[in-house]
Enzyme design. Sequence first.
Site, short mmCIF file in Angstrom:
data_model
loop_
_atom_site.label_atom_id
_atom_site.label_comp_id
_atom_site.label_asym_id
_atom_site.label_seq_id
_atom_site.Cartn_x
_atom_site.Cartn_y
_atom_site.Cartn_z
N CYS A 256 -13.68 -0.09 -1.97
CA CYS A 256 -12.54 -0.81 -2.55
C CYS A 256 -13.00 -2.06 -3.29
O CYS A 256 -12.45 -2.44 -4.32
CB CYS A 256 -11.57 -1.18 -1.45
SG CYS A 256 -12.36 -2.03 -0.09
N GLY B 59 0.51 1.69 -1.60
CA GLY B 59 0.85 0.41 -0.97
C GLY B 59 2.23 -0.07 -1.41
O GLY B 59 3.03 -0.56 -0.60
N LYS C 274 -3.06 7.36 11.28
CA LYS C 274 -3.25 8.57 10.48
C LYS C 274 -4.46 8.42 9.57
O LYS C 274 -4.50 7.56 8.70
CB LYS C 274 -2.03 8.85 9.60
CG LYS C 274 -2.16 10.22 8.92
CD LYS C 274 -1.26 10.39 7.71
CE LYS C 274 -1.91 10.05 6.40
NZ LYS C 274 -3.01 10.92 5.96
N GLU D 52 -8.76 1.10 -11.49
CA GLU D 52 -9.80 1.37 -10.50
C GLU D 52 -10.32 2.80 -10.75
O GLU D 52 -9.54 3.75 -10.77
CB GLU D 52 -9.17 1.27 -9.11
CG GLU D 52 -10.17 1.26 -8.00
CD GLU D 52 -9.50 1.19 -6.63
OE1 GLU D 52 -8.41 1.75 -6.46
OE2 GLU D 52 -10.10 0.59 -5.72
N GLY E 191 -5.41 1.55 1.43
CA GLY E 191 -5.39 2.67 0.48
C GLY E 191 -5.11 2.15 -0.92
O GLY E 191 -5.37 0.98 -1.23
N SER E 192 -4.56 3.02 -1.74
CA SER E 192 -4.35 2.65 -3.14
C SER E 192 -3.16 1.70 -3.31
O SER E 192 -2.24 1.69 -2.49
CB SER E 192 -4.12 3.91 -3.96
OG SER E 192 -2.94 4.54 -3.49
N THR E 193 -3.18 0.96 -4.40
CA THR E 193 -2.09 0.03 -4.70
C THR E 193 -0.80 0.80 -4.92
O THR E 193 0.28 0.38 -4.48
CB THR E 193 -2.47 -0.80 -5.95
OG1 THR E 193 -3.65 -1.55 -5.62
CG2 THR E 193 -1.36 -1.75 -6.37
N GLU E 194 -0.92 1.98 -5.54
CA GLU E 194 0.26 2.82 -5.80
C GLU E 194 1.00 3.15 -4.49
O GLU E 194 2.21 2.94 -4.38
CB GLU E 194 -0.28 4.09 -6.45
CG GLU E 194 0.72 4.98 -7.08
CD GLU E 194 0.05 6.31 -7.46
OE1 GLU E 194 -1.19 6.42 -7.47
OE2 GLU E 194 0.82 7.26 -7.71
P1 NAP Z 1 -4.29 6.62 -0.95
O1 NAP Z 1 -4.09 7.82 -1.79
O2 NAP Z 1 -3.38 5.46 -1.14
O3 NAP Z 1 -4.19 7.12 0.56
C1 NAP Z 1 -4.38 6.25 1.65
C2 NAP Z 1 -3.71 6.85 2.86
O4 NAP Z 1 -2.29 6.84 2.69
C3 NAP Z 1 -4.08 8.29 3.13
O5 NAP Z 1 -4.15 8.49 4.52
C4 NAP Z 1 -2.91 9.02 2.51
O6 NAP Z 1 -2.76 10.34 2.95
C5 NAP Z 1 -1.76 8.15 2.90
N1 NAP Z 1 -0.56 8.29 2.10
C6 NAP Z 1 -0.39 8.88 0.88
N2 NAP Z 1 0.90 8.76 0.49
C7 NAP Z 1 1.56 8.10 1.46
C8 NAP Z 1 2.91 7.65 1.63
N3 NAP Z 1 3.84 7.87 0.70
N4 NAP Z 1 3.25 6.99 2.76
C9 NAP Z 1 2.32 6.73 3.71
N5 NAP Z 1 1.03 7.12 3.59
C10 NAP Z 1 0.65 7.79 2.49
O7 NAP Z 1 -5.75 6.06 -1.07
P2 NAP Z 1 -7.10 6.88 -0.99
O8 NAP Z 1 -7.27 7.63 -2.25
O9 NAP Z 1 -7.17 7.63 0.29
O10 NAP Z 1 -8.18 5.72 -0.88
C11 NAP Z 1 -8.67 5.03 -1.96
C12 NAP Z 1 -7.97 3.71 -2.16
O11 NAP Z 1 -8.09 2.90 -0.98
C13 NAP Z 1 -8.58 2.90 -3.26
O12 NAP Z 1 -7.57 2.36 -4.06
C14 NAP Z 1 -9.32 1.78 -2.52
O13 NAP Z 1 -9.52 0.63 -3.27
C15 NAP Z 1 -8.46 1.56 -1.35
N6 NAP Z 1 -9.17 0.90 -0.27
C16 NAP Z 1 -8.92 -0.44 -0.02
C17 NAP Z 1 -9.61 -1.12 0.99
C18 NAP Z 1 -9.35 -2.57 1.26
O14 NAP Z 1 -9.77 -3.05 2.31
N7 NAP Z 1 -8.69 -3.30 0.38
C19 NAP Z 1 -10.56 -0.44 1.75
C20 NAP Z 1 -10.80 0.91 1.48
C21 NAP Z 1 -10.09 1.56 0.48
P3 NAP Z 1 -3.59 11.47 2.14
O15 NAP Z 1 -5.00 11.24 2.42
O16 NAP Z 1 -3.15 12.77 2.61
O17 NAP Z 1 -3.24 11.27 0.70
#
Ligand code: NAP
Length: 507
Positions: free
Chosen positions: A319, A268, A211, A417, A263-266
């Site tokens: 990230c 995660g 996804k 962040e 994605g985000s820690t929250e």
């Molecule tokens: P996000 O809000 O956590 O979303 C990540 C993905 O998870 C999206 O596809 C999101 O869908 C989906 N999602 C949201 N709620 C969910 C749930 N309850 N269950 C399963 N999936 C769910 O993060 P983001 O804002 O897209 O990305 C930014 C974050 O990614 C930052 O914190 C960044 O540091 C982190 N990141 C980490 C790395 C790494 O390698 N460590 C690399 C890149 C990014 P939606 O898009 O519809 O919300």
Amino acid sequence: MTTKRAQKKSSPAVTSITQKTRLSGAEAPRFEYAPSVQSSDFVQIEKRNGLFIGGKFVEPKSGRYFATINPATGEKLAEISEASADDVDLAVKTARKAYVNVWSKISAKERGRYLFRIARLIQERSRELAVLETIDNGKPIRESRDVDVPLVAAHFFYHAGWADKLHYAFPGQTIAPLGVVGQVIPWNFPLLMAAWKIAPALACGNTVVLKPAETTSLSVLRLAQIFQEAGLPDGVVNLVTGAGATGSALVGHSDINKVAFTGSTEVGKIIARAVAGTNKRLTLELGGKSAHIIFEDAALDQALEGVINGIYFNQGHVCCAGSRLLLEESIAKDFIDKLKRRLTKLRVGNPLDKNTDIGAINSEGELKKIKKLIQLGCDEGGELYEPKTCKIPEKGYFQRPCFFSNVSSSFTLSRVEIFGPVLTISTFRTPQEAVLKANDTPYGLAAGVWSEKGAKIHKVAGALKAGVVWANTYNKFDPSAPFGGYNESGWGREGGRHGLMAYLDVK
Ligand code: NAP
Ligand code: MG
């Protein structure tokens, strides 16, 4: 010649430019480059985009669609299908069938061939992919063209090589694929994160349901066309577009063997709770608040470019962005002056312009979050610097590059962040203090150390609690180098031999 030179010297136009360039900092005039806009009319975007299930684009059972927009203009680009739990279920069943009937039966060499074919097609269609990524995500074309897409191809090439050599990676051990993997990725590197997830999963013999993020589905859906063109067997990779609820349905599906999330820690943490107590394997690549440490003996001009590259390019949507700058006290004032001068030269604007340094923030919501945190930094007493000469477009979602100096570890800005082009700066006196401050965070994704002394770099790097430490450089990636975090930055590694382990049962 002599006469010509003498004439030039006395030319009033030349003299005035010479005088102006002697001015420093914010007073210096900005000499604008003429726009050099990448053409985009050769990239066709479907008005309505289906889900990719069983090798075909299909309409969602939900019958629901949502808009994806161009963040540089705020205009709607296309409609994307919203996959419901039923759609996710169909995708998982399709992936299971493909695993049992096809993918687990073909030879490892054959798997490698498909991956090679995909990598070559990505290279052939690299400009189209880069333009599409820039239009949907907002990142500068320079980044998508020179960083994202080449790394996407590199990832498929690298894993194509591993497919029939996995036994050499784990000598003396038995290995087996896990089965069906569910993958959820963010919006900051849509194609690259898809490559990080799909390439190792397929090389190791698994099938996939992925996804993409709600705001950036287009380039990942284009990858589906490449899978079709490469003749990848139907159902080996399935793409379900949608928002958080779709991700949640995928993660919670009872017939997947592994969840890979970036994605985000929250989110995660929510996923870790959802997976706890099941047999599903889990890897999490989460947020960061990475420190950039600069010692007085570093090559300061190079370090400055490292800082710029680390936090401002790609709008800080990285990230592992070097979002906390730690400067040795003796060089702090001079370095901050240099940084101010450099910020006045950064160009914010049309992401399709090849001269653009900082493109658009991916969505209105993200821009609001960044602005709120900047205001909080001011309220907490941080000293904000934002180059006033830096123009931003009237339409679309843009943020000037900025930094806060005199920020202590207790500031909210030092701890959370921001995910935007916002840097916080503090100082240190000894290497021990630098390490203490760098490690004073719930995260632990990356760090950068700048010094001319190799021994100092090794000592400091060894003491930093970060998954990746760059020395005298920043944001350098390679598929063979494992990437991942400590603490709240995640579990597990992606890339290299370590990354393969996440997609195999190794006994
Ligand atoms: P996000 O809000 O956590 O979303 C990540 C993905 O998870 C999206 O596809 C999101 O869908 C989906 N999602 C949201 N709620 C969910 C749930 N309850 N269950 C399963 N999936 C769910 O993060 P983001 O804002 O897209 O990305 C930014 C974050 O990614 C930052 O914190 C960044 O540091 C982190 N990141 C980490 C790395 C790494 O390698 N460590 C690399 C890149 C990014 P939606 O898009 O519809 O919300
Ligand atoms: Mg978009």
